[in-house]
Design an enzyme around this catalytic site. Structure first.
Site, mmCIF file in Angstrom:
data_model
loop_
_atom_site.group_PDB
_atom_site.id
_atom_site.type_symbol
_atom_site.label_atom_id
_atom_site.label_comp_id
_atom_site.label_asym_id
_atom_site.label_seq_id
_atom_site.Cartn_x
_atom_site.Cartn_y
_atom_site.Cartn_z
ATOM 1 N N GLU A 252 42.880 -20.129 6.010
ATOM 2 C CA GLU A 252 43.142 -20.044 7.754
ATOM 3 C C GLU A 252 43.617 -18.814 7.997
ATOM 4 O O GLU A 252 43.765 -18.420 9.028
ATOM 5 C CB GLU A 252 43.915 -21.274 7.580
ATOM 6 C CG GLU A 252 43.060 -22.548 7.563
ATOM 7 C CD GLU A 252 43.450 -23.689 7.291
ATOM 8 O OE1 GLU A 252 44.713 -23.947 7.389
ATOM 9 O OE2 GLU A 252 42.867 -24.734 6.883
ATOM 10 N N LYS B 68 50.227 -27.449 6.749
ATOM 11 C CA LYS B 68 49.828 -26.559 7.727
ATOM 12 C C LYS B 68 50.630 -26.818 8.999
ATOM 13 O O LYS B 68 51.940 -27.109 8.895
ATOM 14 C CB LYS B 68 48.375 -26.836 7.946
ATOM 15 C CG LYS B 68 47.694 -26.915 6.836
ATOM 16 C CD LYS B 68 46.169 -27.118 6.789
ATOM 17 C CE LYS B 68 45.530 -26.860 5.696
ATOM 18 N NZ LYS B 68 43.839 -26.763 5.314
ATOM 19 N N ASN C 39 49.970 -28.788 1.493
ATOM 20 C CA ASN C 39 50.056 -27.799 2.537
ATOM 21 C C ASN C 39 50.051 -28.750 4.037
ATOM 22 O O ASN C 39 48.810 -28.960 4.177
ATOM 23 C CB ASN C 39 49.221 -26.862 2.325
ATOM 24 C CG ASN C 39 48.903 -25.875 3.560
ATOM 25 O OD1 ASN C 39 49.773 -25.894 4.251
ATOM 26 N ND2 ASN C 39 47.678 -25.015 3.390
ATOM 27 N N GLY D 214 39.099 -28.910 4.539
ATOM 28 C CA GLY D 214 39.150 -29.832 5.921
ATOM 29 C C GLY D 214 37.782 -30.253 6.329
ATOM 30 O O GLY D 214 37.658 -31.001 7.309
ATOM 31 N N HIS E 206 46.184 -17.973 2.136
ATOM 32 C CA HIS E 206 45.262 -19.136 2.633
ATOM 33 C C HIS E 206 44.224 -19.006 3.601
ATOM 34 O O HIS E 206 44.388 -17.983 4.356
ATOM 35 C CB HIS E 206 46.097 -20.099 3.293
ATOM 36 C CG HIS E 206 45.471 -21.593 3.467
ATOM 37 N ND1 HIS E 206 44.634 -22.042 4.379
ATOM 38 C CD2 HIS E 206 45.479 -22.725 2.399
ATOM 39 C CE1 HIS E 206 44.084 -23.181 4.298
ATOM 40 N NE2 HIS E 206 44.696 -23.736 3.200
ATOM 41 N N SER F 80 39.585 -30.734 0.339
ATOM 42 C CA SER F 80 39.192 -32.016 0.392
ATOM 43 C C SER F 80 39.521 -32.835 -0.924
ATOM 44 O O SER F 80 38.545 -34.005 -1.381
ATOM 45 C CB SER F 80 37.875 -32.319 0.731
ATOM 46 O OG SER F 80 37.511 -31.574 2.211
ATOM 47 N N GLU G 195 40.006 -22.265 -3.542
ATOM 48 C CA GLU G 195 39.684 -22.976 -2.200
ATOM 49 C C GLU G 195 38.529 -22.433 -1.787
ATOM 50 O O GLU G 195 38.549 -21.678 -0.973
ATOM 51 C CB GLU G 195 41.049 -22.863 -1.341
ATOM 52 C CG GLU G 195 42.304 -23.254 -1.783
ATOM 53 C CD GLU G 195 43.150 -23.997 -0.882
ATOM 54 O OE1 GLU G 195 43.474 -25.208 -0.853
ATOM 55 O OE2 GLU G 195 43.436 -23.138 0.040
HETATM 56 P P1 PGA Z 1 42.176 -30.090 2.703
HETATM 57 O O1 PGA Z 1 42.909 -28.603 2.890
HETATM 58 O O2 PGA Z 1 42.562 -30.630 1.532
HETATM 59 O O3 PGA Z 1 42.495 -30.820 4.105
HETATM 60 O O4 PGA Z 1 40.703 -29.696 2.455
HETATM 61 C C1 PGA Z 1 43.235 -27.908 1.598
HETATM 62 C C2 PGA Z 1 43.900 -26.452 1.684
HETATM 63 O O5 PGA Z 1 43.926 -26.118 3.059
HETATM 64 O O6 PGA Z 1 44.810 -26.097 1.066
#
Ligand code: PGA
Length: 249
Positions: free
Chosen positions: A96, A11, A9, A172, A94, A212, A166
């Site tokens: 976010e 983003k 992803n 992140g 997601h 992560s 997640e």
């Molecule tokens: P990350 O994000 O691997 O940077 O923690 C995962 C995600 O948002 O799908």
């Protein structure tokens, strides 16, 4: 049985030339695992990414879409628009999107339905936040997120669903759920699905872990029996790191 999948992803990262560069780097990597490989560039670069990945093992997917078929929704992108340029899969829900764009179980039901009607496969994301984990509500939170958005779907529709657990506190942040925490939650999700939809269906659904995931921890996380891959944010922006994760199976 179910497929292993590793999806990147991106983003809101990578302009057009960076998208071309990263795709070209990805195409130079060697895949040694059986995992399906997907990357999700921004909407504006999807078409170019699709063109660049023709005849490769990389599927280009969307990060989001609107729930309406079309109409007066300035700035939005419909499922049909995605399908019409060759997108076959979209991430939905997601954290976010939920946190910054007010996506709720109610709006996500509509998005999931619209995606499936338009023959898109859905990677449906969900997971608890830190307070919910600390107070021990994480299983209840996850159960209600998947029940509210997905449990009305027919067995046929479930064939086009991939789940992505997640935990918000791991996205992140550099903090990863331990392989045991991931396995416990994934097993719980599969049992919850089995209770209402039966073992066969539950065993056929790929459940990805996100939060992560890095080359250094992917192998251990993916070794868990109910973890069928990963949704990768930060580490998907470097081709070597992303393929180290793909090849961790
Ligand atoms: P990350 O994000 O691997 O940077 O923690 C995962 C995600 O948002 O799908």
């Amino acid at each position: 049985m179910r497929n292993n999948i590793v999806a990147g992803n991106w983003k809101m990262n990578n302009d057009l030339s960076q998208t071309k560069d990263l795709i070209s780097d990805l195409k130079n990597q060697t895949k040694t695992s059986d995992a399906e490989v997907m990357v999700a560039p921004s909407f504006i670069n999807l078409q170019e990414a699709i063109k660049q990945t023709e005849n490769s093992e990389i599927e280009v997917i969307a990060q989001n879409m609107h729930f309406a078929e079309n109409g007066a929704y300035t700035g939005e992108i419909s499922a049909n628009m995605l399908a019409s340029i060759g997108v076959k899969t979209s991430i939905l829900g997601h954290s976010e999107r939920r946190a910054y764009f007010n996506e709720t179980d109610e709006s996500l039901v509509k998005k999931v339905d619209t995606a499936l009607i338009n023959k898109l496969r859905v990677i449906f994301c969900f997971g608890e936040d830190l307070d919910q984990r600390k107070s021990g509500e994480h299983f209840n939170v996850v159960e209600s997120q998947i029940k509210n958005a997905l449990f009305h779907l027919s067995s046929e529709s479930w064939k086009n669903l991939v789940l992505a657990y997640e935990p918000v506190w791991a996205i992140g942040t550099g903090e990863t759920a331990s392989p045991e925490q991931a396995q416990n939650m994934h097993a719980f999700i599969r049992k919850t699905i089995a209770n209402t939809h039966g073992d066969d269906l539950a065993n056929s659904v790929s459940i990805l872990y996100g939060g992560s995931v890095k080359p250094s921890n992917a192998k251990e996380i993916f070794s868990k029996p109910d973890v069928d891959g990963g949704l990768i944010g930060g580490a998907s922006l470097k081709a070597e790191d992303f393929f180290a994760i793909v090849n961790a199976f």
